[in-house]
Design an enzyme around this catalytic site. Structure first.
Site, PDB file in Angstrom:
ATOM      1  N   GLN A  55     -12.044   3.628 -31.642  1.00  0.00           N
ATOM      2  CA  GLN A  55     -12.576   3.504 -30.283  1.00  0.00           C
ATOM      3  C   GLN A  55     -12.823   2.040 -29.938  1.00  0.00           C
ATOM      4  O   GLN A  55     -12.541   1.588 -28.833  1.00  0.00           O
ATOM      5  CB  GLN A  55     -13.890   4.288 -30.158  1.00  0.00           C
ATOM      6  CG  GLN A  55     -13.711   5.782 -30.176  1.00  0.00           C
ATOM      7  CD  GLN A  55     -13.118   6.270 -28.881  1.00  0.00           C
ATOM      8  OE1 GLN A  55     -13.743   6.243 -27.831  1.00  0.00           O
ATOM      9  NE2 GLN A  55     -11.872   6.695 -28.927  1.00  0.00           N
ATOM     10  N   GLY A  94     -23.110   6.074 -27.462  1.00  0.00           N
ATOM     11  CA  GLY A  94     -21.720   6.057 -27.032  1.00  0.00           C
ATOM     12  C   GLY A  94     -21.006   4.809 -27.515  1.00  0.00           C
ATOM     13  O   GLY A  94     -21.612   3.745 -27.639  1.00  0.00           O
ATOM     14  N   GLU A 150     -16.597   2.925 -24.662  1.00  0.00           N
ATOM     15  CA  GLU A 150     -16.422   1.935 -23.609  1.00  0.00           C
ATOM     16  C   GLU A 150     -16.937   0.549 -23.994  1.00  0.00           C
ATOM     17  O   GLU A 150     -16.503  -0.459 -23.436  1.00  0.00           O
ATOM     18  CB  GLU A 150     -17.135   2.421 -22.344  1.00  0.00           C
ATOM     19  CG  GLU A 150     -16.510   3.717 -21.841  1.00  0.00           C
ATOM     20  CD  GLU A 150     -17.324   4.417 -20.764  1.00  0.00           C
ATOM     21  OE1 GLU A 150     -16.752   4.785 -19.740  1.00  0.00           O
ATOM     22  OE2 GLU A 150     -18.539   4.595 -20.950  1.00  0.00           O
ATOM     23  N   GLY A 160     -19.883  11.834 -24.809  1.00  0.00           N
ATOM     24  CA  GLY A 160     -19.397  13.051 -25.443  1.00  0.00           C
ATOM     25  C   GLY A 160     -19.935  13.297 -26.829  1.00  0.00           C
ATOM     26  O   GLY A 160     -20.540  14.342 -27.102  1.00  0.00           O
ATOM     27  N   LYS A 220     -13.688   5.881 -39.240  1.00  0.00           N
ATOM     28  CA  LYS A 220     -12.295   5.650 -38.845  1.00  0.00           C
ATOM     29  C   LYS A 220     -12.137   5.798 -37.324  1.00  0.00           C
ATOM     30  O   LYS A 220     -11.625   4.902 -36.657  1.00  0.00           O
ATOM     31  CB  LYS A 220     -11.384   6.647 -39.574  1.00  0.00           C
ATOM     32  CG  LYS A 220      -9.910   6.269 -39.589  1.00  0.00           C
ATOM     33  CD  LYS A 220      -9.050   7.374 -40.205  1.00  0.00           C
ATOM     34  CE  LYS A 220      -9.163   7.484 -41.700  1.00  0.00           C
ATOM     35  NZ  LYS A 220      -8.260   6.569 -42.439  1.00  0.00           N
TER      36      LYS A 220
END
Lengths: 729, 328, 169
Positions: free
Chosen positions: A624, A688, A691, A513, A619
């Site tokens: 994440q 990314g 994950e 994203g 932050k």
């Protein structure tokens, strides 16, 4: 105007670093933060509509067969009941991520226990929920549906098999080798917001408030299911209460709500119960993996084998991509990898946070720990010795590679002891204390993205896309990218997300994203800067924008001269994907304690060091990573889907018995972001991160448990019973 | 949730009378009952709200016993100064259960009546002899991780899921029961819950029309009190096994050993033979093993829950070692 | 029997259907959707509200059983214009991600700080007597009734610790 960019090569200009606003990368609080902490941010089920009816899904109580009849009269006389919807367009599974078309329909055909087959609609939720339980259904059940993935003939997943050199020979000749079988149980996404939809028609135009991750695909999936045009559908999801893969595709409640609302000619809300979310959305497949590692005296890998068996329903294309990072993480000339799928009748298997690496990496990294022990090499050092120069299977360069830095910096920050690692060296009362580590890797993806960035005459900016923010920080990083490029503080940048009336974003999923939508916003801003530069009489490169002032001269308001300026940023991944292997890398370090009587394991502290390109917001990026580490702890110790052996139904289908971590399960967590620029990954040099934090972390805990107490576990999660069973006498 | 008539009786006897109807259920905190009503595991036609009928007090009796009203919340019980000081095993057991939010609602009487967490009991589309007599037991041939290893029957292998009652069993507390005819009876907690046998639908000895009014704790005794709960998560999870222990020493010998176990059976498990075995002995690893053997000599696993047998043995040993300050 | 519930200082009539949970009453009838439904079975804490000073799961409560009670929801704790100290700390420490469990976390934390101040022990307390030392482990245990799937626990802890310290000063 459209600013289109297809990335066929690296973008080395790193323009964001040359800007003056100084907001990019900063640890700014979320722009929507106050709305979230005061309960004023609206989620899918919370929109108000006059005369709204409530729908509750009815699910199958057989494993396979057909619904022979539904006695609608059994509930239509109940107070408030409006309709029993049994439309063949209703969907029976959630769509897989990026499907772009309707998933399996025709709910009268049952292929798993718990599959939606009808919708009961009533004036109130209580009426609908009761009627849904009372509905009389008869089935024509087909016995003998296969349920055990290891009891059926599996099929090879195409494009996953690798055979290079001779692994069997390498294993036989190796100075040290490991050959282990590791099992992982299924996981649920279990986002805190249950799947929910409110459907409202005006003539032939449908507006659907939903909790979905990828509106750009969901709109096509919904239109396809209903047999209408995309132009007649508007999806809205400005706030999404978590997704983790479970909301990638259109799900059953959305299609059912749309059909019911049309039939009844009034708005209909359908919210899944928590049990339904568990039973009829997505599971991460259990896996059965075999790892074979062979190395020479120096610990350099000569052979690498990774075979995995996963499962899914017949007809589902998705297979948990267990080997994804195994293809390139470590060297070894003799390689053998394979992925097989067993077709069984449990609920649909699909994407759950970090599909593939979430379970493949922990297995690999436990095997690496065993190899380190066999070879008598410190586990950090073993990994450092096996970082390949190029992708060992495709002979491609890496876009960037921070594994070594993450291993070294992580080890230092954690206080890793590289001395001999004999188990059971530290005891505190009833507890053995130990440490362990593992590498992290997660492939990097990008996806096509569009966003409109407008400079409003008052000197503020407006960013519009159908991209979602599922908790990842999209609102804030878009405000930062646009603010940085256009010289505006973030409170002068308004961001509108989750509305398909806006340009199509990439959707939230696969950790793509931020890099994708951020690049589209970057392209739009770049084009806006060109126009502004012309107005200032300079070049884009020379244009300096800060706090709404251009080159210390005219203000944006003056340059706009009462007129809005707007650009559509359009980013497309190009051929570059064929030229490089791009991945996030990292390292986990864990200290655990294991109770010598009860086998309970607790994580005292955990550190993750990660390299994922540019940090857009220190932050939210850290958050994440924290989230990923929290999931690592759940996957390591507590999370496990349990299926009934007789009918395949998910037994622990609620939050009391599916044990996601609670506050007390999470000890001290530290995140180290090893910043870099990856010009291949995206025009904003970001990769990314959503994950990466759970791709291997469970192994650091497993390895620490071994170091603590000598129990070498080959079965996740490592519950007290499994630890006790593995304890040496 | 099925429609029901909501009634607020004027008195306890009135409440008991209303509860005589087999289609009526009394509700106190509701944390378990409403959960089960939403799932239609419980489908009362009438809900008798017994809150606001008194019974919310903890009173000290002159004989040294402590009376806990049936509507005293778990939070109030765990925080009561006398319970903290004299019955720490009870305070600890309560605090080890559920969450603050649930303990703020859950009551003493309601918690005693908490129903099993068996996955097949809570899923009305699965067989369960407890919920639907004669429909079979899904767990015996299915997933039996949470399930009992002691006192099971061919009909049912469910466990009593609570913590509070396990400590009350170790303390040998008594349950006071009021019937619709205003008669009262007292049942030891150790006899309050039933084994499944061939009547698995029966969790406890309450008859229709009976309401729990209080629990009385005996006068405090000397000794170390421990509640040890083993669970998969570190909080907010039901016990895989738990041990409530009151252990007193005289010199270097065990003088008192009152033990009860959670997570092993359809009721808090109390085996009087353990006390007989342990009292008067010198604590040792061998003795603790012997106690484990005795406790579990008739234990039977159902595959998935076989682990509870060694786990219970080890947890018992850990608790005895801690209580007697013995190195093992 | 009173025929209303006071929610954030405003009286609201009880629902007609006794089946309506306090949670659905707040969300559907009062229109305060800040209180979230995550599981509807007391297993996640997203619906935590404060009733007569005590935090409870509003999903496991019938509205009709709370006549005359005083309910504080997240909307009563603070507003975007006037957030509470905890609300500000959650923003500062990124004590959330998707935001769905957040109102429940904040309601729970608000009540929790009072519980500690009143000397109520927890499963994590070393002793059952005396003043509670606010440790990370105490906060973690006391907040364990509020699940967060995004995994913001470490940040939630940091936010609460900040406010607890300020209160202690």
């Amino acid at each position: 105007m459209t600013a289109h960019f297809k990335q066929d090569g690296p973008v080395e200009s790193n323009r964001l670093d040359g800007m003056k606003q100084g907001v990019i990368g900063k640890a700014l609080p979320r722009v929507e933060g106050l709305a979230k902490v005061t309960g004023t941010a609206p989620y899918a089920a919370e929109y108000q509509a006059a005369n709204m009816a409530e729908g509750v899904l009815v699910t199958a109580t057989i494993t396979r067969g057909t619904v022979s009849s539904i006695d609608t009269q059994s509930v239509l006389a109940m107070p408030g009941v409006l309709a029993v919807i049994q439309d063949s367009r209703m969907t029976t599974r959630a769509a897989q991520g990026t499907a772009g078309q309707a998933p399996q329909q025709e709910p009268q055909t049952v292929s798993y226990w718990g599959q939606p087959i009808a919708l009961v609609v009533a004036e109130t939720f209580e009426q609908a929920r009761d009627a849904a339980k009372q509905l009389t259904i008869t089935y024509d059940a087909e016995e003998g549906a296969p349920l055990d993935p290891q009891a059926v003939e599996s099929e090879a997943k195409e494009g996953q098999t690798v055979n290079q050199g001779d692994l069997a020979h390498a294993m036989a000749e190796a100075a040290h080798s490991v050959d282990v079988t590791i099992d992982t149980e299924g996981h649920a996404s279990a986002a805190m917001e249950p799947h929910a939809a409110i459907a409202q028609w005006e003539g032939d135009k449908l507006t659907l408030y939903a909790s979905l991750q990828m509106l750009n695909y969901n709109i096509a999936e919904l239109a396809d299911a209903l047999g209408i045009e995309e132009e007649d559908v508007r999806l809205r999801a400005p706030y999404v209460g978590g997704g983790f893969g479970s909301k990638l595709g259109i799900s059953e409640e959305a299609v059912a709500a749309a059909i019911a609302a049309k039939q009844l000619d009034r708005p209909v809300r359908v919210v899944m119960s928590r049990q339904q979310v568990f039973q009829c959305i997505m599971r991460r497949s259990e896996t059965h993996q075999r790892l074979r590692l062979a190395c020479d005296d120096d610990g350099r890998l000569t052979g690498f084998g990774h075979d995995a068996l996963v499962s899914n329903l017949p007809g589902e294309a998705f297979a948990e991509p267990v080997l994804q990072s195994s293809h390139f993480l470590y060297g070894g000339d003799n390689r053998s990898l394979s992925l097989n799928v067993a077709r069984i009748h449990r609920m649909t298997a699909g994407s759950v946070r970090a599909p593939g690496e979430a379970v493949g990496m922990p297995a690999l990294e436990v095997a690496m720990d065993q190899l380190a022990e066999e070879a008598g090499i410190d586990p950090v050092e073993l990994r450092l010795r096996n970082i390949p120069e190029r992708n060992p299977e495709e002979d491609l360069p890496f876009s960037s590679h921070k594994l070594a830095e993450c291993l070294r910096q992580g080890a230092e920050a954690f206080g890793w002891d590289s001395g001999p690692r004999t188990p059971r060296q530290h005891k505190e009362g009833e507890w053995w204390i130990g440490t362990g580590m593992a590498s992290a890797a997660r492939v990097h993806n990008v996806s096509e993205a569009k966003v409109r960035v407008s400079l409003i005459a008052d000197g503020t900016a407006l960013v519009r896309t159908d991209m979602t923010d599922i908790g990842t920080g999209t609102y804030t990083i878009l405000a930062q990218i646009v603010g940085e490029m256009l010289g505006l503080p973030v409170d002068k940048v308004m961001v509108e997300l989750g509305d398909t009336q806006n340009p199509r974003g990439p959707g939230s999923g696969g950790s793509w994203g931020a890099a994708s939508i951020g690049s589209a916003a970057f392209m739009a801003c770049h084009a806006l800067r060109k126009t502004l530069a012309e107005r200032v009489g300079t070049s884009e490169e020379e244009l300096s924008l800060k706090d709404g002032i251009a080159n210390s001269g005219p203000s944006l308001v003056e340059l706009l001269d009462g007129k809005e300026l707007s650009e559509l940023g359009h980013y497309e991944p190009g051929d570059i994907a064929d030229d490089y292997t791009a991945s996030g890398f990292g390292a986990f370090f864990a200290q655990v304690r294991v109770n010598r009587f009860t086998g309970e394991a607790r994580v005292d502290r955990m550190l993750g060091a990660f390299g994922f390109g540019r940090v857009l917001n220190a932050k939210t990026a850290r958050s994440q990573c924290l989230g990923g580490i929290t999931w690592s702890i759940g996957a390591a110790l507590t999370e496990s889907l349990m299926f009934d052996p007789n009918d395949g139904h998910l037994v622990n289908c609620d939050l009391a018995e599916y044990h996601m971590p609670v506050h007390r399960d999470i000890g001290e967590v530290e995140v180290l972001m090893v910043e870099e620029r990856d010009p291949v990954a995206s025009p904003i040099q970001a990769k990314g991160i959503g994950e990466l934090g759970m791709c291997g972390g469970a192994a650091a805990i497993a390895n620490a448990i071994y170091n603590a107490c000598g129990a070498r576990l080959h079965h996740f999660p490592m519950t007290p019973d499994r630890i006790l069973a593995a304890l040496p006498d | 949730m099925k429609p029901f008539q909501y009634t607020r009786p004027e008195s306890l006897v009135h409440a008991a009378q209303l509860s005589q109807d087999t289609e009526a259920l009394a509700i106190a905190g509701g944390t378990n009952l409403l959960d089960l009503m939403k799932l239609q595991v419980e489908t009362p036609d009438r809900l008798v709200d017994i809150n606001r009928l008194g019974l919310g007090e903890i009173t000290e009796n002159t004989d040294g016993t402590l009376r806990i009203g049936a509507l005293v919340t778990n939070t109030a019980a765990a925080n009561h100064p006398r319970i903290r000081a004299d019955y720490p095993v009870l305070a600890r057991a309560i605090l080890a259960g559920a969450t603050q939010q649930l303990r703020n609602k859950a009551t003493t009487g309601g918690n005693l009546c908490q129903r099993t967490r068996c996955y097949y009991f809570t899923n009305i589309d699965q067989p369960c002899n407890k919920r639907e007599p004669g429909s079979g037991c899904g767990a015996i041939e299915g997933v039996a991780r949470l399930h009992a290893v002691l006192g099971t029957s061919t009909e049912c292998i469910a466990t009593y899921p609570g913590d509070m009652a396990v400590a009350m069993s170790a303390l040998d507390a008594a349950v006071h029961i009021l019937a619709e005819d205003e008669s009262e009876r007292t049942v030891p907690v150790r006899d309050f819950h039933c084994l499944p046998g061939d009547t698995p639908w029966r969790d406890n000895v309450l008859e229709p029309g009976e309401i729990i009014t209080a629990v009385t704790l005996p006068p405090p005794v000397q000794g170390k009190q421990i509640y040890r709960k083993v669970r998969e998560r570190s909080s907010y999870a039901f016990a895989l096994t738990s041990v409530a222990a009151i252990i007193a020493m005289e010199g270097d010998r065990i003088a008192r050993a009152d033990l009860a176990f959670g997570g092993l059976a359809h009721k808090p498990w109390h085996d009087p033979r353990l006390s007989t075995l342990l009292v008067g002995k010198l604590p040792s690893a061998a003795l603790f093993d012997e106690a484990g053997d005795l406790l579990l000599e008739d234990a039977q696993g159902f595959g998935e829950n076989d682990f509870k047998i060694p786990l219970a043995r080890r947890t018992l040993a850990a608790v005895l070692a801690e209580a007697t300050e013995t190195e093992i | 029997m009173a025929d209303y519930i006071t929610v954030n200082d405003t009286k609201h009539p009880l629902p007609d259907d006794p089946r309506v949970s306090l949670l659905d009453f707040l969300r559907q009838e009062v229109g305060l959707t800040g209180t979230k439904k995550g599981c509807d079975h007391g297993q996640c804490g997203a619906c935590t509200v404060i009733v007569n000073g005590m935090r409870i799961n509003s999903c496991l409560a019938l509205a009709v059983m709370h006549d005359g009670d005083t309910v504080t929801t997240i909307e009563g704790i603070g507003t975007p214009g006037a957030p509470s100290a905890l609300q500000k700390a959650f923003v500062e420490h990124d004590g959330y991600q998707c935001g769905y469990c957040t109102p429940g976390q904040i309601c729970a934390a608000t009540a929790m700080l009072d519980e500690i101040a009143h000397g109520m022990p927890s499963d994590a307390s070393d002793t059952l007597e005396g003043e509670i030392q606010i440790s990370d482990e105490e906060i973690r245990e006391r907040m364990s009734g509020n699940l967060c799937r995004c995994g913001a626990y470490a940040n939630i802890l940091a936010a609460i610790r900040d406010v607890a310290k300020e209160k202690a000063v």
